[in-house]
Each structure stands twice: as C-alpha cells, then as structure tokens.
Scaffold this motif. Sequence first.
Motif, mmCIF file in Angstrom:
data_model
loop_
_atom_site.group_PDB
_atom_site.id
_atom_site.type_symbol
_atom_site.label_atom_id
_atom_site.label_comp_id
_atom_site.label_asym_id
_atom_site.label_seq_id
_atom_site.Cartn_x
_atom_site.Cartn_y
_atom_site.Cartn_z
ATOM 1 N N MET A 1 0.831 -1.210 0.000
ATOM 2 C CA MET A 1 0.000 0.000 0.000
ATOM 3 C C MET A 1 0.861 1.254 0.000
ATOM 4 N N LEU A 2 2.045 1.143 0.587
ATOM 5 C CA LEU A 2 2.933 2.300 0.656
ATOM 6 C C LEU A 2 4.112 2.143 -0.300
ATOM 7 N N PHE B 1 18.750 11.643 15.666
ATOM 8 C CA PHE B 1 17.319 11.557 15.383
ATOM 9 C C PHE B 1 16.896 12.679 14.441
ATOM 10 N N LEU C 1 15.187 11.973 10.807
ATOM 11 C CA LEU C 1 13.943 12.560 10.290
ATOM 12 C C LEU C 1 14.184 13.271 8.967
ATOM 13 N N LEU D 1 14.156 10.657 6.536
ATOM 14 C CA LEU D 1 12.795 10.175 6.253
ATOM 15 C C LEU D 1 12.083 11.121 5.293
ATOM 16 N N LEU D 2 12.237 12.419 5.530
ATOM 17 C CA LEU D 2 11.583 13.376 4.637
ATOM 18 C C LEU D 2 12.138 13.240 3.221
ATOM 19 N N ILE E 1 10.563 10.220 1.683
ATOM 20 C CA ILE E 1 9.185 10.468 1.267
ATOM 21 C C ILE E 1 9.176 11.290 -0.015
ATOM 22 N N TYR F 1 9.776 9.020 -2.787
ATOM 23 C CA TYR F 1 8.568 8.208 -2.990
ATOM 24 C C TYR F 1 7.533 8.984 -3.798
ATOM 25 N N LEU F 2 7.319 10.235 -3.404
ATOM 26 C CA LEU F 2 6.297 11.020 -4.096
ATOM 27 C C LEU F 2 6.720 11.356 -5.526
ATOM 28 N N ARG G 1 -5.236 9.744 -0.030
ATOM 29 C CA ARG G 1 -4.070 9.561 0.818
ATOM 30 C C ARG G 1 -4.387 9.900 2.273
ATOM 31 N N PHE H 1 4.526 4.807 13.926
ATOM 32 C CA PHE H 1 5.504 5.135 12.872
ATOM 33 C C PHE H 1 4.830 5.124 11.503
ATOM 34 N N VAL H 2 4.091 4.045 11.223
ATOM 35 C CA VAL H 2 3.417 3.981 9.926
ATOM 36 C C VAL H 2 2.413 5.119 9.817
ATOM 37 N N LEU I 1 4.388 8.204 9.095
ATOM 38 C CA LEU I 1 4.906 8.127 7.727
ATOM 39 C C LEU I 1 3.817 8.520 6.743
ATOM 40 N N THR I 2 2.629 7.927 6.899
ATOM 41 C CA THR I 2 1.548 8.265 5.975
ATOM 42 C C THR I 2 1.122 9.716 6.177
ATOM 43 N N PHE J 1 3.057 12.287 7.081
ATOM 44 C CA PHE J 1 4.048 13.134 6.414
ATOM 45 C C PHE J 1 3.839 13.081 4.904
ATOM 46 N N THR J 2 3.610 11.846 4.400
ATOM 47 C CA THR J 2 3.435 11.689 2.967
ATOM 48 C C THR J 2 2.215 12.474 2.492
ATOM 49 N N LEU K 1 2.962 16.244 2.645
ATOM 50 C CA LEU K 1 3.902 16.653 1.589
ATOM 51 C C LEU K 1 3.209 16.649 0.243
ATOM 52 N N ASP K 2 2.386 15.615 0.029
ATOM 53 C CA ASP K 2 1.683 15.517 -1.239
ATOM 54 C C ASP K 2 0.730 16.692 -1.412
ATOM 55 N N VAL L 1 5.290 19.837 7.437
ATOM 56 C CA VAL L 1 5.963 18.559 7.654
ATOM 57 C C VAL L 1 7.292 18.792 8.367
ATOM 58 N N ALA M 1 8.374 17.405 11.932
ATOM 59 C CA ALA M 1 9.600 16.655 12.184
ATOM 60 C C ALA M 1 10.384 17.289 13.332
ATOM 61 N N THR N 1 8.755 16.381 16.458
ATOM 62 C CA THR N 1 9.017 14.992 16.818
ATOM 63 C C THR N 1 10.347 14.882 17.546
ATOM 64 N N LEU O 1 -4.246 -0.910 6.251
ATOM 65 C CA LEU O 1 -4.350 0.231 5.340
ATOM 66 C C LEU O 1 -5.230 -0.098 4.141
ATOM 67 N N GLU O 2 -5.115 -1.333 3.655
ATOM 68 C CA GLU O 2 -5.934 -1.746 2.520
ATOM 69 C C GLU O 2 -7.411 -1.643 2.869
ATOM 70 N N SER P 1 -8.602 1.974 3.044
ATOM 71 C CA SER P 1 -8.747 2.739 1.812
ATOM 72 C C SER P 1 -9.581 1.971 0.797
#
Lengths: 505, 484
Positions: free
Chosen positions: A68-69, A167, A171, A174-175, A178, A181-182, B324, B389-390, B393-394, B396-397, B400-401, B408, B412, B415, B477-478, B481
């Motif tokens: 999914m990701l 840390f 991060l 991680l950004l 991402i 990924y995008l 998303r 975490f997941v 992650l989603t 942030f994604t 950002l999207d 974001v 961070a 965090t 997640l499946e 969505s």
Amino acid sequence: MLSIIVFLPAIVAALLLFVPRKRVRLFPWIWVATSAVDLALIIVAWTGYIVGTGTGFGYEENVRWLPMLGSGYHIAVDGFSLPIVALTGVLFLACAVYSLREQRRTRSWVILFLFLQTVSLGLFVSLDLLVFFVFFDLSIVAMYFIIAGWGHPGAARAALQFFLYTFVGSLALLLGFIGLYLASTPHTFDMVQLVHQDPLKGDPVVAGIILFAISLGLAVKTPTVPFHTWLPPAHTEAPTAGSVILAGILLKMGTYGFVRIAMPILPQAWRDYALVFVIVGVVSVLYGALVALAQTNLKRMIAYTSVNHMGYIILGLGAAGLATGSNVQASALAVSGAVTQMVSHGLLTGALFLLAGVLYARGGTYDIGAYGGLAKTVPVFTGLMAVAVFGSLGLPGFSGFIAEFQIFTGSLGSAPVPTALSVIGIVITAALLLRMFQRIFLGAGQRSHDEAPPAPQASMKDVFSREFFAVAPLLALSVVIGILPAFLLHVIDPAARALVALVGG
Amino acid sequence: MNGMQSGQEIDLTAFVPEIAIAVTAVLGLLAGSWLPRYRQWVVRALALLGILVAVIATIISMTRAPEATAAGSYTIDVSLNAARLAILVGTAIVIGLASGSIAAAKRESEFHVLLLLAALGTIVLAGATDLLVLAAGYLLASVPLYALVGFAKDRLGTEATLKYYLMGALFGLLLLAGVVLLLATGGSTVYSELSRSLPRGPTAVVATGMLMLTAGLLFKAGSVPAHFWVPDAIDGATPPIAAFIATVPKIGALVALFRISTDAFANVPLDWSLMLALLAAATMTLGNLAAFFQRTVRRLLAYSTISQVGYLMMIIAAYGHPTRALPSLLYYLLAYTVTNLGAFAVVAAFASRRGVDDYRGLFRRHRWVALSLIVCLLGLVGTPPTAVFVGKLTAFTAALDAGMGWLVILAAANTVASVFYYLRWIFVLFQRDHVGPEASEPSGPTGMPRTEAASIILAVALGVTSIVVGLVANPVLELLSSSK
C-alpha cells in the motif's frame, strides 16, 4: 539465507528474555556462540557470492510487506554491502569476546547487543528505503540504551545528545525518502526501482532539496564537519564495546547510505553538488586531524581521528561525482577505496577503542598524560597498540594504506587541490598517533610528578586472553587486507564500476 | 456522495452497533439499581458483552457498501466503521483498566453506564453528516464525561470537573451558534446540501460559522486553542478515565472534523486547509513545549496527547487529497488508540506513582511492563516498527503531497523535541531506586507494592499490539482505503 543471517541474533535475544536470571553466567558465552555462528554464515555467503556471479545482487529476497505504501522487505548483498556485513559480523564477535567478563546487568547488555547486531546487518542488506529507515532508527534507540545504561558518569547527557542529533538526521532522511517516494511513478520505496526510474532526472531543484535532506541525515550519522559535535562525548562516555560498535558499524551507516542511496538514486544532483561533498570531506579530514592533535583524552582523540577517516570517504565519493571523461575510470578506484576505508576504519578503530578500554580497565583514566613507559610492564599490550597505531596512520602493509591510496589515486585527477590538501591530514594523524604512543608506552615510566597520582603502572597486568583474542583478529585482518587486498577488492570493484557508470558524467 | 443512495427510511440494521451500546447502557442502569453491590460485576460483564456485539456488528458492516442513511444525516462508511472499532475497543480497554479500582465500588454500574454513553456519543460524532446530529453527538459525548472526571469526588477531580465542564459548556455553545449560522446561510443542516449552498452564502458569516462549529470539535479533540482543560482533566481524573478522555473522544472529533471539511466545507472559497494547517502547527508545537516542563507522568502524557492531535490535524489539513489523507487519518487514530492506551495502562497499573521520578527502577521490578512502556513511548515518538511510525509516515506523505512542506518540517522538528521528554521518562526506568516508592505506595498482603493485575496484562498486551499493528500495517491500510 540472508534473513537468517540478519535475524539470528535477534531471535537468540528474544529467547534469552525467557531464560531465568540465575543462568546469567551463560549469557556472554551464548552471545559469543551466536556471533560466531552468524559470522560463519556470512563467510559461507561470501564464498557463495564469489563462486556464483560475483557481481550484482546475491541472495535477493523480496517479500511484499507494505505494498500500500510502495514498500517491500527487499534485501540482498552486493559488492558494497558484503564487506560491511562481514565487518559487522567480525566486530560484534570481537565485542562478544571482549565482554565475556561483563558483570553489570549482563542479561540486558547481551540482549541489546544481539538486537543491535540484527539492526546493523539488516540496514546493510536492505534494498528498500523504508526497511533501511526502520533499521537506521532502531540503531539509534539501541545505541542510546547502551551508552546511557553502561557508560561513564556523564553518559546520560552524552546519550541524549547522541539521540537528539542522530534523530534529527534520521527525520531529515525520512523526509528525503518520502520526497523520493512522491517523485516516483509508480510510487515506490524500492531502491532498485528508484535507481531504474531515476525519478528526478528532469527536476534539478527538487532533486537538490531531496539530496540535501538525505545528505543531512547521513552526514550527521557519518559524521562530517559540521555535524560531528555529538561524536566525541558519545564516544568518551560510551562503554568500550559500545564505542567499538558506534565507530566501527554505526558510522558506516552514514557513509554506506551515500553509496547505496544518495549517489545511485540522485546521480545528477550528486554531480551538481559533488564539489560541496569534496569540500566537506577535506574540511572533515583536516579539522578532525587538527582537533585530534589537541586532545589529551585517548578516547576523544580516537573519536576525532574517526572524523578524519570518514572525511577521506566523503572526499572519494565527492570526487567520483566531479569526474569527467578519462577520470571516470579512475573514480571507480576512489569509490572502491571509500568502501575499503569503511572496512579498514571499522577494524582499526575498533581495535583502538578496545585497546583504550583495556587501558582504562587498568589505569582508570583515559588521560594520556597519566601514563608513561608502559612498554616495559605490558609488552603484549604495547605490541598490539603499536600495530593498531601504525595501521591507523596508513602505513603500507595495512588495510588503511590500501584504502587511502585508492582514494587519493582515484580523486587526484578530478579534484587535484582538495586531494593534495587532504594528504596533509595523513601527516597530522601520523604525528598525533605516534605522539600518543610515545607518551603512553615509551619514556621513563612515571612522568607525572605533579599533584595527580600516577596510574598504578608497576602492578599493571598485561592483556588477558579474552582481550587479546578480541583485538588480535581485527589487526590480523587489517594486515591480510593490506597484503592480499585482492579478495576484498574483487568483490567491491564490480559494484564500484556500476556506481560510477551511473554517477560519472 | 456518488455511489451512495440517500435513504429516506432508516434501516435499523445499519445501526446495530449504536443500538447495542444504547440498549446496554439502559439495561446496565436498570440492572445496577437492583443488584447488590457485590454483584455489580454483572453490569461490567453486560457492558463488555454489549461492546462485543457492537464490534461484531461493525465488522459485518464493514463488508457492506457505504450508505448515507436517515435522510443523509448519518453516513455509514469506512470512516465510521474504523472510528466505531477504535472507540469500542478503546472503551473495552478502559473498562479493563478500571476493573481493579472500580470493582464493587459504590457506583460501579453508573461508571460503566456513563462510559458507554460517552462512547455512544463519540460514535455519533464520527458518523454525523448533519449538523444537528453532530450537536447531539457532541452533547452525548461530553456530559457523561463531566460526571466521570469527578467520579472519585476528591479535590483534584472536583476541580478538574469544574474546568472541564465550564470549557465544555463554552465550546458547546460556540458549536451550537455555529450550527445556527451555517443553517442560516446554507439553508440546511445536511452536509451534502451545505456543500452546495454554503459557497453562495456571505463569506464572512459562513467563515464565522465554520470556525465556531470547528471550535466545538477542537474542544473534544483537545486541540489548540481549546486545549486548556486537557492537563487538568487528565491529572484530576482517575487513571482509567484519564486514559479514556485522552484517547477516545479525539477519535470521534477528528473523524467529524475531516468529514465536515470534505463533505460540507470543501467548496467554500476560503483556504480552509491553511486554517487547519495553522491549527495543527500551533497544537503540536504548544503541546510539545509545555510537555518539556512536566514532572508528573499524567500531565506529561496529557501534553503529549495534545501534540499527537497536532500531527493528526496535519492529516486533516491535507483533506484535499482524500485518497491519501483518509486512510492515513484512520490508521493513525487506530495506532494512537492502541499506543496511548498502552502508556495509560502503565499509569493505571501504578496509580500511586505520580511523578516521573517515581518510576525509578521499574525495569528491575516489572521488566515486561517497563518494556511495554518503552515501546509505547517510543511509539508515540514515531520509532519504527511501531504502529504510530506507519501513521506518521503516511501523515508526512499526505501532507507533503498536499504541498505543506513547511508543516511537515515543523512536525519533524516537533518529533525531535518530543524525544526529549519521552526519553526522560524512559531513562528513569533504568535508574536504581534509592528511596523506593514503597513508602508512599500502599502495600498488598505480600509486601509488594499493590498494583493492578489487569492493567499490567493490558499494558503488555497493548505494547505488543502496537508493534504487531505496525508490522502488519498493510492489510489494515488496505481495509481503510477500500472505499471512497
């Protein structure tokens, strides 16, 4: 096969949680046995890799984990990861042997190290950005507990500093991930697919931003100047085995990330900003060496030489991005040298930190000035330290020479001035290591006739067998690589060529 | 709303979870009046049974196509079903956490009835697609909690109730005023009609109405600027109730906020996304900054929940990309429910240890609980491979999207800052205890400090669940969505 190598230590660690406390004396031996088995498996894998293709990815596993990701459990070894994986196996075994007499909370100690071994191995074999990140973050957590739980008196603060700095880096990483990924279509975290797609070919601005984020994360971990300030306190306060793994393995996660992620996925951006990396590398080389020169604390000094040694790696990788035309072939040599340097630094600095631990166990201080003339009382220890020092300063016949020679030869064509400058670093490092050796081991014995009470040197015992068997193999390996480098370079070379083909202009 | 038929007639089978909880609450109240005190556990069993029925009905409901029922005023879709699950499971966990301290207490059945009613109100909040249903859900979710916060009738609890009630009344009033304004400008209370009519209304009035309505939801979520009650209420209530108000109402409020943003406000010519993003930024930052200076675990967790709501609001701000953002929000809420309740379970297990320093040496004595606490706290930081975490992650994604890079980066940075106070708590777990907390802790018959067995088991189970949900995030997640 590869998953067994990675997860064997963690499985043993999980089982150890259920073993009753009175069996605690067995724990260090279980650790030694586990690490030895794991190392044997790694050697088998290495042999199989050479006998097989010898290039590309071996032992690949690709399991759908988070489709999914756009992420999967994708692992494999190649010419870059295999040497580092082997180094991980060797160093953890050395730490296991060294820790056989660890008395403080032995159970947690052993479990944490086994867990950290899985995390380190997993990071070096992962071919998926998310899997890489998971292990990257967990390495911070595990090392935090090791420093905070078993370190010297100022450890809590140093551990927190270590955690916060790295840390922040993770991060940023991680950004950046991402962002990759995008940018990709279809969206994916898979490194192989990302290399194939080269998603940011036509978008230099975004590529630059993402390269900045990823490099920030990796540079903090490496560490390079100016992100190195967490390193000396963390090393000084960490327990000996913790320092060894921190310097030998965890720092490699940063440099390895450059060759595995930043360079192949963002080749154009890497070329665009290669000069920045070259400069950062040279500054790290010189700054690390000069600051190390000023240290009186043995562990701090070794920590700063790490900054210096990591600088050569960044220099070599940056030079590979600058190479054009005929220099491209040479830059493969620089990349190969950078990877060799990772292995070499792991072995030699690991040995140096273990020896510093040996010294501390006897004298109770890392202060170089508190010792003197030890060569007479502890000859074997002196011999080991001499070998480690000469290896670390890059004497021919040791792995460090092979690595640095390759880096300089490969970088000279594309970045002549920075390379020439960084050779000065070698001279300074040689001077400071020799001076340290001279002060502690040579001379007329107790030199400190001021108020500070000298360490009990007359009664100082020479290395115990567990200490000897932890340190000596590391040095022996360094010599083997120094004299017969072919077995290592043959593995690294194809991967280095493949990378240069991507990055080289 | 494509693909959904607006049923004019109410299909009662779609409401089985809500009906089950309501009926259980009524039965519990009746039974509680007749049962002798030592048999009030029957009410607890009844409550758990009712929740079980509701959970099963929810799972069955997940297999059906989404539908808007009751003339479009209530929508049963993946959002509602995920919220139902999180709320019901969360309530069941809270009942478990309370089982030790509330067993055979004077008002045990009232406790459970109030808890069920609050859960029901929260579910209604999550499903409402009509302003009046939303208002009803708000009241039903709030009023029982005022009583529950002061349930112990002690000094702190009374003060907390008063603050909670006053704030709740104020923001409830704002919410109702918002409903009135939106009704006046939009001519309807149903979201789908509002989304057509609101853009044509006078923008200033519409914006005021939107803000006032949102203020009520922000109160339930414990978000800035309606967050002042959170630390006092969590500090003053008993640990199980603190766990409830720190977790469950947020689920309903945030799902409602997402729903109203996509379904009713989407076409209004205002940068609503930016408004939510600013609120998210303020919430996560203020929550984190305040958490720095907390010396008691409950206040620390209270401020940590505020910052977590900030991250969740970040996802809602990305509502423009629902494919998303929605799965991300729902997943994060599930992950947050498990992880936050895990941390509160530890607090409930050692209710007499109030300060962070009182947890000194916990690792030596209660290894598994301490490990679970570490997992939950690191989980709240967002350390892989835990569930949050997941979620992060989603999140942030998604952000950002949606082009909110600044948010974001702020998230961070927050965090990283949050690591500071979570680690402080983790660190003391390993320190040797010089002056044991036994002096202040009431001792049981064995001489060991009295702890809540059920809470300990739940704490460990939740810690494990938090990792498992993170590792098998994909099917979840499946599922989340699947539609929409």
